[in-house]
Design a protein around this motif. Structure first.
Motif, PDB file in Angstrom:
ATOM      1  N   ALA A 105       0.665  -1.239   0.018  1.00 36.53           N
ATOM      2  CA  ALA A 105      -0.227  -0.011  -0.181  1.00 36.53           C
ATOM      3  C   ALA A 105       0.713   1.067   0.189  1.00 36.53           C
ATOM      4  O   ALA A 105       0.640   2.174  -0.854  1.00 36.53           O
ATOM      5  N   PHE A 106       1.951   0.955   0.943  1.00 32.66           N
ATOM      6  CA  PHE A 106       2.916   2.262   0.541  1.00 32.66           C
ATOM      7  C   PHE A 106       4.013   2.387  -0.606  1.00 32.66           C
ATOM      8  O   PHE A 106       4.103   3.780  -0.957  1.00 32.66           O
ATOM      9  N   PHE A 107       3.475   1.297  -1.904  1.00 35.56           N
ATOM     10  CA  PHE A 107       4.287   1.773  -2.894  1.00 35.56           C
ATOM     11  C   PHE A 107       3.009   2.354  -3.990  1.00 35.56           C
ATOM     12  O   PHE A 107       3.415   2.895  -4.642  1.00 35.56           O
ATOM     13  N   ALA A 148      -7.655   8.970   1.624  1.00 30.97           N
ATOM     14  CA  ALA A 148      -7.472   7.445   2.759  1.00 30.97           C
ATOM     15  C   ALA A 148      -8.115   6.138   2.729  1.00 30.97           C
ATOM     16  O   ALA A 148      -7.973   5.406   3.498  1.00 30.97           O
ATOM     17  N   THR A 149      -8.770   5.730   1.578  1.00 27.12           N
ATOM     18  CA  THR A 149      -9.371   4.742   1.102  1.00 27.12           C
ATOM     19  C   THR A 149      -8.515   3.398   0.603  1.00 27.12           C
ATOM     20  O   THR A 149      -8.808   2.617   0.213  1.00 27.12           O
ATOM     21  N   PHE A 150      -7.314   4.334   0.254  1.00 27.83           N
ATOM     22  CA  PHE A 150      -6.381   3.951  -0.746  1.00 27.83           C
ATOM     23  C   PHE A 150      -5.398   3.989   0.070  1.00 27.83           C
ATOM     24  O   PHE A 150      -3.929   2.834  -0.154  1.00 27.83           O
ATOM     25  N   ILE A 151      -4.822   4.773   0.627  1.00 28.53           N
ATOM     26  CA  ILE A 151      -2.923   5.123   1.010  1.00 28.53           C
ATOM     27  C   ILE A 151      -3.126   5.421   2.621  1.00 28.53           C
ATOM     28  O   ILE A 151      -4.294   5.877   3.118  1.00 28.53           O
ATOM     29  N   CYS A 200      -7.756   9.642  10.222  1.00 29.09           N
ATOM     30  CA  CYS A 200      -6.866   8.160  10.121  1.00 29.09           C
ATOM     31  C   CYS A 200      -7.123   6.880  10.683  1.00 29.09           C
ATOM     32  O   CYS A 200      -7.152   5.593  10.797  1.00 29.09           O
ATOM     33  N   ALA A 201      -8.452   6.765  12.046  1.00 25.48           N
ATOM     34  CA  ALA A 201      -9.852   6.338  12.388  1.00 25.48           C
ATOM     35  C   ALA A 201     -10.840   5.813  11.590  1.00 25.48           C
ATOM     36  O   ALA A 201     -10.884   4.735  12.360  1.00 25.48           O
ATOM     37  N   MET A 202     -10.883   6.371   9.961  1.00 25.40           N
ATOM     38  CA  MET A 202     -11.992   5.370   9.594  1.00 25.40           C
ATOM     39  C   MET A 202     -11.927   4.625   8.461  1.00 25.40           C
ATOM     40  O   MET A 202     -12.937   3.784   8.637  1.00 25.40           O
ATOM     41  N   PHE A 203     -10.686   4.560   8.282  1.00 25.81           N
ATOM     42  CA  PHE A 203     -10.556   3.028   7.460  1.00 25.81           C
ATOM     43  C   PHE A 203      -9.146   2.672   8.261  1.00 25.81           C
ATOM     44  O   PHE A 203      -8.315   2.822   8.745  1.00 25.81           O
ATOM     45  N   LEU A 204      -9.869   1.331   7.666  1.00 21.92           N
ATOM     46  CA  LEU A 204      -8.134   0.884   7.688  1.00 21.92           C
ATOM     47  C   LEU A 204      -6.919   0.572   6.724  1.00 21.92           C
ATOM     48  O   LEU A 204      -6.260   0.597   7.693  1.00 21.92           O
ATOM     49  N   THR A 205      -7.206   1.615   5.659  1.00 17.23           N
ATOM     50  CA  THR A 205      -5.763   2.342   5.616  1.00 17.23           C
ATOM     51  C   THR A 205      -6.023   3.989   5.893  1.00 17.23           C
ATOM     52  O   THR A 205      -4.971   4.629   5.791  1.00 17.23           O
ATOM     53  N   GLY A 206      -7.030   4.078   6.861  1.00 18.97           N
ATOM     54  CA  GLY A 206      -6.651   5.454   7.828  1.00 18.97           C
ATOM     55  C   GLY A 206      -5.117   5.929   7.745  1.00 18.97           C
ATOM     56  O   GLY A 206      -4.317   7.171   7.486  1.00 18.97           O
ATOM     57  N   GLN A 207      -4.253   5.277   8.461  1.00 13.38           N
ATOM     58  CA  GLN A 207      -2.733   4.834   8.379  1.00 13.38           C
ATOM     59  C   GLN A 207      -1.954   3.721   8.838  1.00 13.38           C
ATOM     60  O   GLN A 207      -2.860   2.485   8.890  1.00 13.38           O
ATOM     61  N   SER A 228     -13.972  -3.227   4.957  1.00 18.13           N
ATOM     62  CA  SER A 228     -15.717  -2.938   5.460  1.00 18.13           C
ATOM     63  C   SER A 228     -16.005  -2.579   6.556  1.00 18.13           C
ATOM     64  O   SER A 228     -16.791  -2.123   7.417  1.00 18.13           O
ATOM     65  N   ARG A 229     -15.659  -3.841   7.716  1.00 23.31           N
ATOM     66  CA  ARG A 229     -16.283  -3.747   9.225  1.00 23.31           C
ATOM     67  C   ARG A 229     -15.581  -3.077   9.739  1.00 23.31           C
ATOM     68  O   ARG A 229     -15.805  -2.258  10.995  1.00 23.31           O
ATOM     69  N   TRP A 230     -14.146  -2.244   9.412  1.00 16.78           N
ATOM     70  CA  TRP A 230     -13.917  -1.012  10.132  1.00 16.78           C
ATOM     71  C   TRP A 230     -14.381   0.390   9.495  1.00 16.78           C
ATOM     72  O   TRP A 230     -14.787   0.933  10.768  1.00 16.78           O
ATOM     73  N   ALA A 231     -14.520  -0.245   8.606  1.00 12.58           N
ATOM     74  CA  ALA A 231     -14.667   1.182   8.215  1.00 12.58           C
ATOM     75  C   ALA A 231     -17.073   1.752   8.420  1.00 12.58           C
ATOM     76  O   ALA A 231     -17.066   2.179   8.725  1.00 12.58           O
ATOM     77  N   LEU A 232     -17.484   0.379   8.323  1.00 17.39           N
ATOM     78  CA  LEU A 232     -18.425   0.370   8.812  1.00 17.39           C
ATOM     79  C   LEU A 232     -18.977   0.619   9.912  1.00 17.39           C
ATOM     80  O   LEU A 232     -19.957   1.649  10.434  1.00 17.39           O
TER      81      LEU A 232
END
Length: 465
Positions: A105-107, A148-151, A200-207, A228-232
């Protein structure tokens, strides 16, 4: 608009030899002290030594006599050299899917910045709603939410995309660090930081630490915090917070400049200068949509989200959007890889020893007689404000997430609720470390993830009109 080397490399405050000696004393003292204490009944000597190494590593991440990645590597080496774990087991964390998810994901975040797609998205939002200072703030926040949904690197999002644009727009209105900061820049920077913590708290990829936190939750409770569970669980309170926080800051810390029509015009002119989307941008957008969609629908297709991330980076490499040289020079990715590979295995091995369960049984006496909701509330507050003692979310979460989780569950709190609230607090607690002032809005040490407080504003990414 051009990229200019406006900032020289920031000065790094290096510890004196005396301070370094004190820090090493704290690290070695903690490890040796625990190792010399006789282990409790049913805990083997090897398990107790693992605890000593783990605690010494965490103290090292806090005191930082060496950079965090180096401290973790020393901890991994100690487990192998002292015979606490076979070398194959000590290094097993580097084969964990979570570690490869973060690396890939960093790449991909590098591709987002390299192609300019992230900047294009920001300028589209600014052109649409950036004619007032409040709308300009919302435009920058909306960009951050989408990215943040991706990075997974808030440093890449903020340092590489959001902050340089915000800084340039502020300077276009003659708002610079110092007496003129209150015109616009200070408001934007404080707003971005406070909202960044929520994002940062909203997505698994938030940070970058979120996948590690999800791993700890799975080990301790068997509950899988998928994308999906984290975001939901976070999307509704997160969006409400992002709507309210700008309005609140606009009232209590208002900018002197209320109307910013030049910002929208500036964004429109920049989009014209950028021209139509390039082939590389289109490929990056395709990978962005593909990976995000697959992450959100894991329950339907069953493809592990680490495999999805590897698919994304494979497409970028095969298409030439990224080169292998790009991957090799992504220092933050490899730094986090060393951190997480070591920490994941040590934390997992420590859980297998039974020490965590023993701690939960002992700690349950502390909350005996409490209602579960009272225990949950008080322990969450302790966990939240304990962040003052840590250099990063990774160090804090590695040391305290699992112990607090097992204690809260032992008090009778619903496991799923405890897992989510601690995960979200692990990001929100970063608001405690902001030290913004109204006359200084040049953020230099903002990083909520694995690398401690590192420089996120790349001097090459400063945008000047």
């Amino acid at each position: 608009m051009q990229l200019t080397p406006e900032h020289s490399e920031s000065e790094v405050i290096r510890p004196t030899p005396e301070h370094k000696l004190i820090r090493w004393g704290a690290v070695l003292g903690a490890g040796v002290t625990i190792a010399l204490i006789p282990p409790p009944t049913e805990i083997t000597t090897q398990s107790w030594r693992l605890l000593a190494i783990f605690v010494a590593t965490i103290i090292g991440l806090i005191a930082q006599p060496l950079p965090g990645g180096a401290m973790v590597l020393l901890g991994v080496a100690a487990t192998a050299l002292l015979g606490v774990m076979p070398v194959s087991q000590a290094l097993a964390g580097y084969g964990d899917p979570v570690v490869w998810l973060v690396l890939a994901a960093f790449f991909m975040s590098r591709g987002m910045i390299k192609t300019g797609l992230g900047r294009r998205i920001a300028f589209l939002f600014i052109r649409a709603i950036g004619r007032r200072s409040l709308g300009l703030g919302y435009a920058l926040i909306a960009t951050d939410v989408l990215l943040a949904t991706f990075i997974p690197s808030n440093g890449a999002r903020s340092g590489g995309i959001i902050f340089p644009i915000a800084k340039s727009l502020a300077e276009a209105y003659d708002s610079k660090p110092g007496p003129t900061a209150s015109r616009l820049g200070a408001f934007l920077m404080i707003l971005i930081y406070q909202c960044e913590v929520v994002i940062c708290a909203m997505f698994l990829t938030g940070q970058a630490s979120n996948p590690l936190i999800a791993k700890f939750a799975l080990q301790a409770t068997g509950i899988e915090l998928s994308y999906s569970r984290w975001a939901l669980g976070a999307i509704v309170p997160g969006l409400v917070s992002l709507l309210v926080i700008p309005l609140l800051l606009y009232r209590i810390f208002p900018p002197e400049i209320k109307r910013t029509p030049a910002a929208a015009e500036f964004a429109a002119a920049e989009l014209v200068r950028m021209g139509p989307m390039t082939k590389q941008e289109r490929l990056m957008l395709l990978v962005f949509a593909l990976v995000a969609s697959l992450w959100m629908t894991t329950a339907f297709h069953g493809i592990h989200y680490a495999a999805v991330a590897l698919l994304g980076i494979s497409v970028l490499l095969l298409s030439g959007v990224l080169t292998w040289e790009d991957a090799l020079t992504e220092r933050a990715a490899w730094d986090v890889f060393i951190w997480y590979g070591g920490l994941v295995r040590m934390a997992e091995a420590l859980s297998e020893t039974g020490i965590t369960k023993r701690f939960a049984d002992s700690a349950a006496e502390f909350t005996a007689g409490w209602s579960w909701w009272a225990a949950l509330a008080i322990l969450l507050l302790i966990y939240f404000y304990a962040h003052y003692g840590f250099a990063s979310i990774t160090a804090h979460s590695t040391a305290m997430y699992t112990p607090f989780l097992v204690v809260i569950i032992a008090a009778g709190a619903p496991a799923y609720l405890a897992v989510l609230l601690l995960a979200y607090c692990s990001n929100l607690m970063a608001v405690l470390l902001v030290a913004a002032r109204a006359d200084r809005f040049d953020p230099k040490h903002i990083d909520l993830g694995g690398g401690g407080r590192r420089l996120v504003e790349d001097p090459r990414m400063v945008v000047s009109p």
